[in-house]
Each structure stands twice: as C-alpha cells, then as structure tokens.
Design a protein around this motif. Sequence first.
Motif, PDB file in Angstrom:
ATOM      1  N   UNK A 465      32.642  44.510  29.414  1.00 19.93           N
ATOM      2  CA  UNK A 465      33.292  44.998  29.989  1.00 19.93           C
ATOM      3  C   UNK A 465      34.148  45.640  31.241  1.00 19.93           C
ATOM      4  N   UNK A 466      33.031  45.803  32.179  1.00 23.60           N
ATOM      5  CA  UNK A 466      33.194  46.460  33.259  1.00 23.60           C
ATOM      6  C   UNK A 466      34.012  45.361  34.091  1.00 23.60           C
ATOM      7  N   UNK A 467      33.702  44.066  33.886  1.00 23.68           N
ATOM      8  CA  UNK A 467      34.260  42.851  34.557  1.00 23.68           C
ATOM      9  C   UNK A 467      35.386  42.347  33.791  1.00 23.68           C
ATOM     10  N   UNK A 468      35.919  42.656  32.604  1.00 21.96           N
ATOM     11  CA  UNK A 468      36.625  42.494  32.013  1.00 21.96           C
ATOM     12  C   UNK A 468      38.071  42.732  32.501  1.00 21.96           C
ATOM     13  N   UNK A 469      37.726  44.818  32.233  1.00 25.79           N
ATOM     14  CA  UNK A 469      38.475  45.676  33.005  1.00 25.79           C
ATOM     15  C   UNK A 469      39.018  44.759  34.132  1.00 25.79           C
ATOM     16  N   UNK A 470      38.175  44.625  35.268  1.00 27.12           N
ATOM     17  CA  UNK A 470      38.967  43.558  36.470  1.00 27.12           C
ATOM     18  C   UNK A 470      39.184  42.607  36.987  1.00 27.12           C
ATOM     19  N   UNK A 471      39.745  42.016  35.707  1.00 26.23           N
ATOM     20  CA  UNK A 471      40.762  40.770  36.311  1.00 26.23           C
ATOM     21  C   UNK A 471      41.135  40.949  34.559  1.00 26.23           C
ATOM     22  N   UNK A 472      41.727  41.836  34.311  1.00 24.46           N
ATOM     23  CA  UNK A 472      43.109  42.230  33.279  1.00 24.46           C
ATOM     24  C   UNK A 472      44.166  42.265  33.796  1.00 24.46           C
ATOM     25  N   UNK A 473      45.481  41.817  32.753  1.00 28.14           N
ATOM     26  CA  UNK A 473      46.406  41.587  34.191  1.00 28.14           C
ATOM     27  C   UNK A 473      46.912  42.839  34.436  1.00 28.14           C
ATOM     28  N   UNK A 474      46.771  43.998  34.453  1.00 29.00           N
ATOM     29  CA  UNK A 474      46.981  45.194  35.315  1.00 29.00           C
ATOM     30  C   UNK A 474      46.218  45.053  36.208  1.00 29.00           C
ATOM     31  N   UNK A 475      45.328  44.760  36.758  1.00 32.97           N
ATOM     32  CA  UNK A 475      43.859  44.385  37.702  1.00 32.97           C
ATOM     33  C   UNK A 475      43.942  43.030  38.469  1.00 32.97           C
ATOM     34  N   UNK A 476      44.444  42.654  37.891  1.00 39.47           N
ATOM     35  CA  UNK A 476      44.677  40.909  38.493  1.00 39.47           C
ATOM     36  C   UNK A 476      45.885  40.334  38.184  1.00 39.47           C
ATOM     37  N   UNK A 477      47.203  41.328  38.577  1.00 39.52           N
ATOM     38  CA  UNK A 477      48.360  41.205  38.690  1.00 39.52           C
ATOM     39  C   UNK A 477      49.093  39.896  38.438  1.00 39.52           C
ATOM     40  N   UNK A 478      48.504  39.862  36.993  1.00 37.75           N
ATOM     41  CA  UNK A 478      49.054  38.120  36.429  1.00 37.75           C
ATOM     42  C   UNK A 478      48.021  37.551  35.500  1.00 37.75           C
ATOM     43  N   UNK A 479      48.232  37.494  34.017  1.00 36.96           N
ATOM     44  CA  UNK A 479      47.228  36.945  33.229  1.00 36.96           C
ATOM     45  C   UNK A 479      46.307  36.300  33.620  1.00 36.96           C
ATOM     46  N   UNK A 480      44.908  36.855  33.227  1.00 34.31           N
ATOM     47  CA  UNK A 480      43.794  35.982  33.542  1.00 34.31           C
ATOM     48  C   UNK A 480      42.692  35.487  32.728  1.00 34.31           C
ATOM     49  N   UNK A 481      42.667  33.543  32.490  1.00 35.82           N
ATOM     50  CA  UNK A 481      42.081  34.131  31.190  1.00 35.82           C
ATOM     51  C   UNK A 481      41.184  33.767  31.320  1.00 35.82           C
ATOM     52  N   UNK A 482      39.917  35.052  30.294  1.00 35.92           N
ATOM     53  CA  UNK A 482      39.131  34.686  30.505  1.00 35.92           C
ATOM     54  C   UNK A 482      38.176  33.898  29.706  1.00 35.92           C
ATOM     55  N   UNK A 483      36.838  32.915  30.072  1.00 32.69           N
ATOM     56  CA  UNK A 483      36.386  31.932  28.879  1.00 32.69           C
ATOM     57  C   UNK A 483      34.416  32.480  29.261  1.00 32.69           C
ATOM     58  N   UNK A 484      34.210  32.346  28.008  1.00 32.35           N
ATOM     59  CA  UNK A 484      32.405  32.419  28.028  1.00 32.35           C
ATOM     60  C   UNK A 484      31.544  31.325  27.373  1.00 32.35           C
ATOM     61  N   UNK A 485      30.903  31.383  28.378  1.00 38.09           N
ATOM     62  CA  UNK A 485      30.779  29.546  28.007  1.00 38.09           C
ATOM     63  C   UNK A 485      28.989  29.259  27.238  1.00 38.09           C
TER      64      UNK A 485
END
Length: 695
Positions: A465-485
Amino acid sequence: MTMDGPSTEKVRCWAESDTQLHLDNGLARLTYDLAGGEFAFASRGALNWSGIHSAFRWQGREVHTGMYGSHKAYGEPKELNDRFGRGVQVVIRHEKTGLPEVEQHFYLYERQPFFLIRVVVTGGDGMKLNRMAVLKSAKLELEKGADNGASGEDQLHALRIPYDNDKWVRYIAKALPWETESYEAAALFFPGSRRGFVTGSVSHDVWKTGIRIRSEQPGKLDEFELYAGAASEMTRDTQPHGYVHGPRVASPLVFAGYYDDYREGLEAYGRANAAVEPPLKWEGGVPFGWNSWSAAMSTLDYELYTSTSDFLKREVQPLGFESDGTLYINFDAFWDRLTAEEMADALRRVQANGHKPGTYWTPFAFWGGPEQFGREVEGTDGKYTYGEILLRDAEGEIVADIAGGLAIDPTHPGALQRIDWFTEKVIREGFEYLKLDFMAHGALEGKHHDPAITTGIAAYRRGLSYLASKLSPEAAGRPFFVNLSIAPLFPYAFAHSRRISCDVFGQIGDTEYLLNSLTYGWWMNDSLYRFNDPDHTVLYKSFNQEATGHHEGRSRLTASAIAGTLLLLGDDFRKEGAAERAKAWLGNRAVMDVARLGRTFRPLEWGFGDRAADVFVLEAPGSGTNGGDALYVAAFNFDGTTAARKTISLARAGLDLKAHYRVVDLWEGKEHEAAGQLVVDLAPAEAKIFKLSGR
C-alpha cells in the motif's frame, strides 16, 4: 454496492423457540441452535449445511462454540444498508467461565443467496491467536439437480485455488473423494447442473485463509474447515502464522453462498471482495505493448529495447495494434545492464515514438548472498544495509529464501526508504508502468521490525500500500500502471493487474497452463483487479524455447486476447518469423477489438482436474447484428500432434437451442450458420475464435 439476486424478499429474523433463531431472505436461511452453539445454512432445498461451528486454538487446544454453556443473541437484530444492500446483522455471544468470550457476527441481505460471518474472540490485553476456524462442519449436502445438457456422470467436485501464482502452480477441480487445501476461497460444485457452493474470505488485512476439504467417499464430505492462520509450503512459509493480539481478535470477514451456476457464485465472491475494499481504479484502456523477458531474458540490451519500439511504431501500430493510441514498451529484469547514458537515450527514443516506457522491480526480494549483506540500501544515506532489512524469524535468523531471493521486511524503515528512492527515480525518468515481481516474499511469516505488525499479510499490505501510494496519479503527476507478477492473490487493492499464472511462454503447453488459470480464475478480472494479466504473448519464439508452429503461436495470442487482458508481446522482432507473424496477426482488428474490450471469457465447462477447459465464452450485449446481442466462443486444441473436432452445445452456452445464428470466424473472416450446436474442427495446437449473433 448492491449484489445481484433473483428474489425480492426482505430479510426476516425470528425466534422459533428459546433455542432456535432464524434469519431468512427467501433465498438463504440461517438457523441457529442456541442450545448447542451450532448453526445451519440452507438454500432453496438444494443446499443443506448443518452442524456448523466456529473454533480457535487457545492454550494448546481447540476451543469451539459447542463447548460453551451459554449461547445468546446479543442485543437486537441490526438493520443494515451498506455496499451489499439492505439486510440484517445478528450477533451470537458464547460464554463460559474460564474461556474467552466468542461472538459470531452474521450478515444476511435482501435478494442475496449468500451470508457473511465474522468471528471475534474477546480475552483481555494478553489475548493472542494464530488460528481461528470460522466455518467448520462435515455435514454439507448439495443436490446436483438436472445436468442442463452436459454429458457424463455428474459428480460432486471440489475446487482448490492456489495461494499465489509461483512455481507453475495450478488450479485443481476434481471429483470427490480427495483431500486438499484451498487458499482464500473454494467451491463445491456439480459440473453438469452447475449448482455450487462458494466460500472465501473477503477481508485481507491480517490473516492468510485456508479451506481444508477432506473426503473419503464419492459425493460425501468428511471434513470442511475454513480457517484463518494458514501457513505452509503452499504459502511459501517456513515459519508458523503470526499471532494476532487482543483484547478483541477478529477473524476475516467470510462469504458463503449457494448458486445455481457456480460461475456466478465465484463472480459474486469477487464482487463481494470489491464491496468490502474497492479495487485500484484505472481510467485508461487495456495496456498493449511489449515486455522484454521472453525475448531476451538476461541478455536484454539497448538495441533490442529501442528496435522493438521502432518496429512496432513503423510496422504494426499502423495496422491497428494499439490501445488509446499508444503502446507500452517495458523493461523486465536485467534492465540495469544498460548504462545510464543508454537508458536515458532509450527512454527518449521510445517517447519520441509516442510510446510509454515501463520497468521492473522486486521490492521485497534481495538477490545477493551473505557477502553482500553489508551493502548500503539505496535511498537510506548509509543508515541501513541489506543485512539489516531482511526478514528474520523469532530467533533472529534470516528466513529461508524463495527461488534464491531473500525476503525484505516490508515494515522496516530502510525498506520503505528504498521504496521512496525507487519510485522517485522511475517517476523522474519518465516511466509509466511498473511490473512488481516476487511479491510473495513480502508476505512471509516472520518477526517484523514494526512490533505492531505480527503477520505476513499485514506486513505485505503495509509495504504494498505504501508503494502504491507513491505511484498514485497524485504522487506521480500522471497515471502510472501497477502490475503484480509472481504474487499472492490477496490483497488486491494496490495494483491494476495481476498475472493470472506463473511465467507463460509460446508453446501449446504454455497456452494450456495459462488457460488452466483462466478456467478457474477468470472472475478476478474487473472485480479484484481491473485486468487479468496473461503474461508476455509470444507469437514466434521465446528466448528459452524453439520457434513455435503457426497454429501454436496463434493459439498463444488467442489465449491472451480472451484473458481480460494485458496484451504485451514477448518476441524479438529482429527475427524474421516474429516480424512476419506480428504484421499478419496484429492487424486483425476483430481479434484485437476483443482484447481491447478488457473483459475475460468464462469457461464453458469445469472439472478437468489440473487441466484447462478448451472452450470459453463471452456474452457481448449490443454488439451483434443490428445492435442485437452476440456471443464470442473461443475453442482450443491442446494436442500438438492430433487434430480435434469439438461439438459445442449452444444451449449450454446460453443460446436458444432452436434459433439459427450467424457465425463469423474472427481469424479467417469466414461466415456460416449454426443451430443447436457449433462444430469446430481444429488442427493440432490450433485455436479459433467465433462471434455468434442473430441472423
């Protein structure tokens, strides 16, 4: 969020006597025995499950609700109006001198064939538990009903769902008798009539959930137990499940329901999870593009990465292979073989092509040996070494590796600062997609740095959840697609997609393996995750395999198109065969449009042991002739040496047995008519996909 259901009856709650309490909504009935501390669940005369109790392990023994002297409804029934709809909550409290108090919280909703239950054990500040059985009973009877046109003997089957997707694990669905343990969810069903019982946990913040099924005779259960506290080789654990501390220790919230079609039951289970915790939103389309692993593995270099973007931009994208006007060009492992200068130039070239770059990371796995434990953790300014952030057991020893990687403790401040460093780096460099691999390392049981985190799932949730918050559109400034392998199935709410299986390459056996996961896991698409991920789609040749035949390669692409789906290619297009197939197949707009739907096909049939179904269907309202409805049908021949003829019942697929349908072969563009059944001839390793609509 209101769940589907055919009944309109309200939930009624009444006491038949001093010893019986009923909850009933016309589809499902719960009957509580206040004298014995057990309850029963019945549904429409087809499911009768009795003798159900809850239990927990305490002071070296199992304590269950039947052992208590007092079983009483606590307070008045409470009316509900929440994301599941309108319903009633009832709490049963169990008391006995010398034992912790136990509460069973029941939830029943209007128009729903399922109930929810949570168990709470109360025992003061010193209370701690690491095993709680929420549902335990052997007395489950399920009537099979009519076979609805299926052939063969209709035996009661059990479904085992794996905890994660590592080590090429498979889903298994086979007839009783057998003994197994499923994780987080399970089903009992008849393949012919499709009647089935589905149960599983719908909250995933503390516990790993196991479902134990044991049968010694056909059609009969000898033991059924859904419990919190699973830890085994299948969960990749070498340590016991962590203790959850009081004064009130709560189980996961658990779903249990009966359905006329087990497929609808699993889809309802997926929606129930999403009602408890919504999935991570994705506003964009289905990601199309390329991933480097299958094409190059450890030989990845600048030339392959950049030439792939150039080839797709020049030769394939104009044919219609794109989504939202772009493609993702993704590094996998070994991206660090590129120099800083090569990486910067590669990203510039990809972005100049109008493509979005993606990259790869293993946030909770360390791949070095003891000689590297003194290495400084990136982003910590020398405060922490890797040896300090590794997960340890209660004795302070490092927890055993998985696949050569040691687990990083997601609660350690050094691990969180490392996440800060990496996410800031990839955002700054311009990446827009991140594949997160070997995630099960983060969910291992052990002694975590944060003493408030005592279980593997709680630690994994904290880190993810911490990692996802760092890649949120608000944090990244753009949509960032997150994929789990490679990852546990749950928790799901911090990524847009999860690979539905382990690694999948290009041969027909790989396609069958992928479709085993789709056969029993299609329901995760657009419920838990926005997309199922069918892994890199190999048209011609994986780095570690021989080149595939024509039908073999097209079957692999067809499997990805129906999976829900990311469509990331996995070839080195400098090879002539790969380039030719890309230009021949990726310009088929009818098939690419299926992939762009972002919807997963359902299996037509179940009960193939650990093998895949070979026929899948998707209803497509409004996309047929003159705006009518349509049905897509995909059929596969997993035999690489022998041709096959498949006769598909249109009634079994949900169509009118007497109607005539226009059938279009999407790969070949040929048309014919069908009524009653669809006969499909397949060459060795071939797949076909059809669109059926009214004439």
